[in-house]
Design a protein around this motif. Structure first.
Motif, mmCIF file in Angstrom:
data_model
loop_
_atom_site.group_PDB
_atom_site.id
_atom_site.type_symbol
_atom_site.label_atom_id
_atom_site.label_comp_id
_atom_site.label_asym_id
_atom_site.label_seq_id
_atom_site.Cartn_x
_atom_site.Cartn_y
_atom_site.Cartn_z
ATOM 1 N N ARG A 155 34.060 -24.300 21.195
ATOM 2 C CA ARG A 155 34.414 -24.356 19.769
ATOM 3 C C ARG A 155 33.820 -23.193 18.994
ATOM 4 O O ARG A 155 34.435 -22.652 18.083
ATOM 5 C CB ARG A 155 33.870 -25.653 19.144
ATOM 6 N N CYS A 160 36.543 -21.405 17.061
ATOM 7 C CA CYS A 160 36.511 -21.759 15.627
ATOM 8 C C CYS A 160 35.701 -20.737 14.828
ATOM 9 O O CYS A 160 36.134 -20.289 13.779
ATOM 10 C CB CYS A 160 35.927 -23.150 15.425
ATOM 11 N N THR A 210 41.352 -23.106 13.358
ATOM 12 C CA THR A 210 41.095 -24.477 12.920
ATOM 13 C C THR A 210 41.741 -25.457 13.893
ATOM 14 O O THR A 210 42.948 -25.366 14.149
ATOM 15 C CB THR A 210 41.705 -24.703 11.523
#
Lengths: 141, 141
Positions: free
Chosen positions: B19, B23, B29
């Motif tokens: 992540r 991200c 997202t």
């Protein structure tokens, strides 16, 4: 940064063997090809199948001549198509990894390896819409 | 069959580490996440990052806990962005495989491995158009 993938490149050992799976099996049409690569225009990005030796040289990482911890999925419109597509691909160089069955969350799926051992899931997922242009959208089940 | 990829699933070992790269590094997202998978809505398909153990069980093929003979590409709009994106991703768990340079056919590119060793090419290819929605089209150079 734009939430975007431009190209997915699969390393392959034999151009003709790979073409048979993608062109004759899936029935896809190349947008470009030469003696070491075939490009397919996909739904919003380009799929390349490239001789692994050339891909390794380009990314400057050797020993990539194997498949790995990833899978690709091709979703179909009806449950009964899953088995039919797996059967068809197995006649064009594919090797079934998992026969079609219904996962606990619903839908239908099976897995088949392409001639270079890259895993494709063939799936029916009624929750995720696919547009006429082939654009696929996530949706909660 | 529709010339279409629905899902690209990357096997990962650590959700938080992955992540951070996608991200915080790419700035993408998630559209869905739980304790073993994160989905990102991409340009016409869905990217999944899934614990390799679960992916292996699903595809019924063990020993996939490694990257392999494939690469993903994220194309950018300007030559100078290639180096900037590589630098940024290297601050979020990426490992540069090939520093940015100009390939013989023109453009600019470099390669970086994500925290699970999946190779991303960051490229500037002025010949291939990218729509505002992120849809990428092949075009002859």
């Amino acid at each position: 940064m734009q939430q975007q993938l431009s190209v997915l490149t699969l390393g392959i050992a034999d151009l003709a063997r790979s073409r048979r799976f993608y062109c004759d099996g899936f029935g896809w049409t190349p947008v470009f090809q030469n003696e070491d690569i075939v490009f397919y225009q996909m739904n919003g990005f380009v799929l390349g199948t490239w001789l692994t030796s050339a891909l390794e040289a380009d990314m400057q990482r050797p020993l990539a001549a194997r498949s790995g911890a990833f899978s690709l999925a091709h979703n179909v419109a009806k449950a009964e198509e899953v088995r039919a597509v797996l059967d068809r691909l197995s006649q064009f160089g594919g090797r079934i990894l998992r026969a079609a069955d219904a996962p606990p969350q619903g839908g239908m799926r099976g897995y088949i390896a392409d001639p270079d051992d890259h895993a494709w899931e063939i799936a029916w997922n009624p929750a995720w819409p696919i547009s006429a242009e082939g654009y696929v959208r996530f949706a909660p089940a």
